[in-house]
Design a protein around this motif. Structure first.
Motif: not given
Length: 283
Positions: A40-42, A47-51, A78-82, A137-149
């Motif tokens: 876990f590395d913030t 630099g992300g949106s952190n939505a 959803y496909a990617l976790p929050d 409701v389809v949701v997709e957030q894109t900021t992660y506290p770990y590498p997600e290439p």
């Protein structure tokens, strides 16, 4: 009766908020990541949106053009976790926002097939008599506290889509299909599920996601439209939400299709303009 699209909303926010994880949320993420040798590395989220899913879902509801009736069935896909709010039961919360009359749950672990699966489930509920209206409701957030290439290298952005389905919409959900890996998406698009018998290819629009190869259509065949890059499971649905009204004036059928780059599985959904249905039979 089949479900038809009554309201569709695309939501792509551009706001950002500071990276912050409460201690219990950080501990939860650390526990999830540790078995996979990840840390876990913030700094990855700084630099992300952190939505959050909650912000995206409430944002797409606010963006609706008018009051939303409470559906019988509400599905979050959803496909990617929050990782920001794993303690939130989003489907139940949205059900409460929409009047506390919905059966609600989420569909995940399906990759970009999650919205297609949600629609398949909604159709099954309708056929069983357990619902007459549904909201996906389809949701997709894109900021992660770990590498997600996959997300970080792909320049994915936060997005959400609302699909409200009932009996009075202009686009009827005519069919859904999945295939692969190993089966070309073009095969599904060439003979999409639920295609009206004898339909004119020139009155059909094929919409593919950014992960799929552009539809190979001849001059006398269906027209083609491809979603721009920037999303994973929301791509074709964002385009449908943005353009379904104008497409209704030009086409009798819209076929949405995409191939998951992670699994190779392809998914297709066919929507038919309801004016093409008369006397219980399709023209």
């Amino acid at each position: 009766m089949a479900l038809s699209l009554e309201t569709a909303v695309a939501y792509v926010p551009h706001a950002t908020r500071p990276c912050h994880f409460e201690p219990d949320i950080a501990e939860f993420n650390e526990g999830v990541l540790a078995p996979y040798g990840m840390r876990f590395d913030t700094s990855f989220a700084a630099g992300g949106s952190n939505a959050t899913f909650l912000e995206l879902a409430e944002g797409v509801l606010r963006a609706a053009p008018g009051p939303l009736p409470g559906p019988d069935l509400l599905i979050v896909a959803y496909a990617l976790p929050d990782p920001h709010a794993p303690e939130k039961t989003l489907a139940a919360h949205l059900g409460h926002v929409l009047g506390d009359r919905s059966m609600s749950f989420a569909v995940s672990e399906q990759g970009l097939g999650a919205p297609f699966t949600a629609l398949r489930i909604a159709g099954a509920y309708l056929r069983s008599g357990r619902c007459h209206s549904a909201a996906v409701v389809v949701v997709e957030q894109t900021t992660y506290p770990y590498p997600e290439p996959f997300v970080q290298d792909g320049d994915l952005v936060d997005s959400a889509v609302l699909l409200v389905l009932g009996a009075a919409g202009g686009w009827e959900l005519a069919g859904l299909a999945s295939a692969g890996p190993g089966r070309d998406l073009a095969v599904l698009l060439d003979e999409p599920p639920g295609l009206p018998e004898g339909s004119d290819p020139g009155e059909r629009l094929v919409v593919t996601g950014s992960w799929a190869e552009a539809a190979d259509t001849g001059p006398a065949g269906p027209k083609a439209h491809q979603a721009p890059p920037g999303s994973y499971c929301t791509g074709v649905w964002l385009e449908f939400a943005r353009h379904h009204a104008e497409w209704g004036a030009a086409y009798r059928t819209v076929v949405l299709g995409d191939t998951d780059p992670r699994t190779g599985i392809s998914h297709v959904a066919t929507f038919t303009r309801r004016e093409a249905v008369t006397g219980g039979e399709r023209r």
